[in-house]
Design a protein around this motif. Structure first.
Motif, PDB file in Angstrom:
ATOM      1  N   CYS A 220       0.853  -1.192   0.025  1.00 24.72           N
ATOM      2  CA  CYS A 220       0.191  -0.038  -0.119  1.00 24.72           C
ATOM      3  C   CYS A 220       0.753   1.045  -0.035  1.00 24.72           C
ATOM      4  N   HIS A 221       0.372   2.157  -0.782  1.00 26.97           N
ATOM      5  CA  HIS A 221       1.315   3.695  -0.929  1.00 26.97           C
ATOM      6  C   HIS A 221       0.378   4.720  -0.746  1.00 26.97           C
ATOM      7  N   CYS A 222      -0.797   4.682  -0.583  1.00 26.07           N
ATOM      8  CA  CYS A 222      -1.494   5.906  -0.195  1.00 26.07           C
ATOM      9  C   CYS A 222      -2.806   5.631   0.756  1.00 26.07           C
ATOM     10  N   LEU A 223      -3.494   6.461   1.277  1.00 25.71           N
ATOM     11  CA  LEU A 223      -4.411   6.216   2.294  1.00 25.71           C
ATOM     12  C   LEU A 223      -5.683   5.439   1.689  1.00 25.71           C
ATOM     13  N   ARG A 224      -6.107   5.558   0.542  1.00 19.83           N
ATOM     14  CA  ARG A 224      -7.011   4.710   0.051  1.00 19.83           C
ATOM     15  C   ARG A 224      -6.781   3.198  -0.232  1.00 19.83           C
ATOM     16  N   GLU A 225      -5.431   2.901  -0.525  1.00 21.32           N
ATOM     17  CA  GLU A 225      -4.944   1.541  -0.490  1.00 21.32           C
ATOM     18  C   GLU A 225      -4.920   1.017   0.737  1.00 21.32           C
ATOM     19  N   TYR A 226      -4.643   1.580   2.024  1.00 23.77           N
ATOM     20  CA  TYR A 226      -4.531   1.262   3.354  1.00 23.77           C
ATOM     21  C   TYR A 226      -6.012   0.873   3.550  1.00 23.77           C
ATOM     22  N   GLN A 227      -6.997   1.833   3.461  1.00 23.17           N
ATOM     23  CA  GLN A 227      -8.399   1.746   3.792  1.00 23.17           C
ATOM     24  C   GLN A 227      -8.908   0.406   3.065  1.00 23.17           C
ATOM     25  N   ASN A 228      -8.558   0.305   1.803  1.00 23.37           N
ATOM     26  CA  ASN A 228      -9.402  -0.860   1.172  1.00 23.37           C
ATOM     27  C   ASN A 228      -8.401  -2.274   1.576  1.00 23.37           C
ATOM     28  N   VAL A 229      -7.230  -2.261   2.018  1.00 26.56           N
ATOM     29  CA  VAL A 229      -6.823  -3.582   2.389  1.00 26.56           C
ATOM     30  C   VAL A 229      -7.360  -3.914   3.791  1.00 26.56           C
TER      31      VAL A 229
END
Length: 755
Positions: free
Chosen positions: A613-622
């Motif tokens: 993950c490299h951005c906030l949206r990716e962290y939230q999705n995972v």
């Protein structure tokens, strides 16, 4: 003559001549390439010889510096100083010769060290005409004229020897006859004596062995060592002092009388000259030339044979066709006379061959295209990156700036990178190299890790470089849906030894960069949040939500924590640390819930996706996918009606009650805070941790007192009490009597019931 003229118009002759023309062109091309290659190889051989004498100078300089330290240590040896003082102040049996023995023992350990290349070390106490060596001691005339015999350095020489003003003196090598083994060796004296000293240290260096180790076998090379005055101290191989040329200032190589001479000034002030006969260089070139000429001759022979063979094969069918046509059309009109008789006849009599001619033309065009491509590829292969440019770059004085491009590839909805990352990094490397080299030709760009590219700039102003990197960042921002790049710039590095520190600096800058959905340029450190953990209330809320299987509440807590990190402008590394810790708690609770191993493995795979993950949206999705999967499995497990955390807690204290259990130990094992665990146990069971542990230990103690013959001390240790006094006090408080009284009571009751 007429026969030659007529044959020159034949198809066979024309084709064969064409093949010969191509062979000649390729031969000329080969000759030019070989000439350039030969010149380059000759330069490479000379550079190799120059490097060899440079390496030899470095090794000798290092060796002499080590010997200086050794001689200095011997000179200042306390026993040697004491022994010299005794010789000066006492006589006869009053002198303690054991001190001299201790000095010789110390010398032997150094002399027998093969890395020093020493034959012996002599301590010459000139005032007393006495010498110490590795094999013993004796008067100076015997030791300097008999033990080590040299015409150049007899006893008279050392008796009158005075240093030239320096403590360390390296004297010319000479042949010594060694009395112990009746052998002859070339030794080089290395003398240490202070101006006001009454003794001197003479190290006899086995210079031939040192030269063989540092320079190699002489064979067709030679070596000479000159002092600061230009006097020859030593020669190795077939080299005479009067043959040495004069080197101009800054000159390192001279060709004289068919011999190359290479000079190198060492750090010790000595000059090292290597002599390589030109025949040595030419012999290597001759071997290569012979091999290449043989290959060329074979290639030429094969090409001529193939040309003749293919010319015959092309000519024979045409000749047969002409024979057939002429035999059938004996009265055919005279055709148009072209440059080739056979084609003139074919064009006039066989129109069907026009189609075949077109096919041949197409084939020739394709062959021409292939030849063009081959020529282009050959030109590409002839490009040779000169590694010496990079060596010159590193060796040149001046400051440097290191720029790191850290590439983070985005994830698509399936959780996979949308690009082949290795290929993408190679393309980016080439693009960055072209972009920077156009502005700064002296810069160097290369890949250092699988997702990291380094550019190094020499003596560039920070303002100009920052403008270039801003343009680079704007260009990379056009591809933010595929990857994000953090560009970190180091402070100035004053020499190449600081590159490692500069790399660590830019690496740290990329980790401190904020988590944003665009490429960014980072030039200096920034202040980061001090804490990136879940607060105690958030941790309790998360575990309560997981226990209930409420994925919405758990996700809300994680998203709130991520949003807080975003507001505080936490660094990329801090986001990664938080994500790993939170995922560990979620997966740890799932483990406590005794989820099936295969299902638990799938959760761990989701947790590993956080590293991509490299951005906030990716962290939230995972995190959403991880929490939803975890809660679904926990809800399914809760149908059994068992509290997984309490079950694991009770299992631990029932099995490990005899150990030094504490609430901190349990909280670390269950990945929970001790405060939360204490409240949770009290809430779910009605008893706190210490009450549970005390009850289990006392029940076990009662059982052992009743059913075994173990002593009270042994029982106290088996239930977790190392101090019997503490056990007696605790048992009496819990049961109302001492362990001994309890055992007697149980014995009485047992006998009463049996009677």
């Amino acid at each position: 003559m007429n026969w030659i003229k007529s044959k020159s118009r034949s198809l066979f002759f024309k084709i064969f001549l064409s093949f010969l023309a191509i062979i000649v062109l390729f031969g000329l091309f080969y000759a030019v390439i070989f000439h350039l290659f030969k010149s380059s190889l000759q330069k490479e051989i000379i550079d190799t010889s120059q490097q060899a004498v440079h390496d030899t100078a470095e090794r000798f300089s290092y060796q002499f510096s080590r010997l200086q330290v050794l001689l200095f240590d011997i000179y200042n040896h306390a026993d040697l100083i004491g022994f010299n003082n005794q010789l000066r102040q006492q006589t006869g049996n009053e002198v303690n010769y054991l001190k001299a023995r201790d000095v010789m023992l110390q010398m032997r350990s150094d002399i027998y060290n093969p890395l020093f290349f020493l034959e012996d070390t002599l301590i010459y106490l000139k005032e007393h005409d006495f010498v110490l060596s590795k094999s013993g001691s004796g008067n100076a005339p015997y030791m300097l004229d008999r033990s080590y015999t040299s015409k150049q350095y007899p006893y008279a020489f050392w008796n009158s020897y005075k240093s030239s003003g320096e403590s360390f003196s390296l004297l010319p090598a000479a042949v010594y006859r060694i009395h112990n083994d009746l052998s002859e060796k070339k030794l080089m004296p290395f003398v240490y004596q202070q101006l006001d000293s009454r003794y001197q240290i003479i190290a006899l260096i086995d210079i031939d062995k040192a030269a063989q180790s540092f320079f190699g076998e002489p064979s067709d090379r030679s070596l000479a060592i000159l002092n600061t005055n230009g006097d020859v101290l030593y020669t190795w191989g077939d080299l005479r002092a009067n043959e040495l040329p004069t080197f101009a200032a800054g000159q390192q190589a001279v060709l004289k009388d068919g011999t190359y001479y290479f000079a190198e000034a060492g750090d010790d002030g000595l000059t090292y000259i290597s002599a390589v006969p030109y025949s040595h260089v030419s012999a290597q070139l001759s071997r290569l030339t012979g091999a290449l000429l043989l290959i060329f001759s074979l290639s030429l022979g094969v090409a001529l044979a193939a040309s003749y063979f293919f010319s015959r094969r092309l000519h024979k069918p045409v000749k047969q066709i002409l024979t057939t046509v002429l035999n059938r059309k004996t009265h055919a009109p005279q055709p148009y006379q072209g440059s080739i008789n056979e084609y003139d006849l074919i064009k006039s009599r066989i129109q069907d061959l026009l189609r075949e001619k077109e096919e041949i033309r197409d084939r020739l065009n394709k062959q021409k295209s292939v030849l063009t491509s081959y020529s282009y590829i050959s030109q590409l292969k002839s490009i040779n990156t000169d590694i010496s440019e990079w060596e010159d770059f590193l060796s040149d004085d001046g400051s440097f700036i290191v720029v790191l491009y850290h590439i983070r590839f985005r994830l698509n909805p399936s959780g996979e990178p949308p690009l082949q990352t290795d290929q993408a990094v190679r393309h980016m490397l080439e693009h960055i190299h072209l972009f920077t080299a156009e502005r700064y030709p002296d810069s160097h760009t290369f890949q250092i890790e699988k997702n990291e590219i380094i550019s190094i700039f020499k003596r560039e102003e920070a303002g100009k470089l920052e403008k270039l990197l801003e343009e680079m960042k704007d260009m990379l921002n056009n591809e933010t849906e595929l990857f994000l790049v953090t560009i970190a710039v180091s402070s100035q590095v004053h020499d190449s030894s600081g590159f490692n520190e500069a790399y660590r600096q830019v690496k740290a800058l990329t980790e401190q960069a904020p988590l944003v959905e665009e490429s960014q340029l980072v030039t200096k450190p920034r202040t980061l949040p001090t804490t990136v953990h879940l607060s105690p209330s958030q941790e309790k809320g998360l575990l309560d939500a997981l226990q209930e299987g409420s994925d919405s509440r758990a996700l809300q807590i994680i998203e709130q924590a991520l949003a807080a990190l975003q507001r505080k402008e936490a660094g990329i590394a801090q986001f990664r640390f938080f994500a790993d810790a939170a995922a560990s708690k979620i997966i740890g609770y799932a483990e406590m819930a005794q989820i099936d191993r295969a299902q638990l493995q799938s959760l761990k795979q989701w947790g590993s996706r956080l590293a991509e993950c490299h951005c906030l949206r990716e962290y939230q999705n995972v995190f959403r996918q991880l929490i939803e999967a975890s809660c679904a499995l926990i809800r399914k497990k809760k149908d059994s009606g068992e509290e997984p955390l309490i079950a694991m807690f009770l299992s631990i204290i029932h099995n490990q009650y005899a150990e030094d259990l504490s609430l901190d130990y349990l909280s670390a094992k269950l990945n929970l805070s001790s405060a939360y665990l204490s409240v949770y146990i009290k809430e779910k069971t009605g008893l706190n941790f210490s009450d549970h542990l005390l009850g289990i230990r006392m029940d076990k103690a009662k059982e052992l007192l009743t059913r075994t013959d173990l002593t009270v001390n042994e029982i106290s240790q088996r239930v977790g009490y190392l101090n019997i006094t503490s056990f007696n006090r605790t048992f009496k408080k819990a049961v109302g009597m001492t362990p001994g009284a309890y055992r007697r009571q149980q014995v009485v009751q047992t006998h009463a019931s049996s009677g």
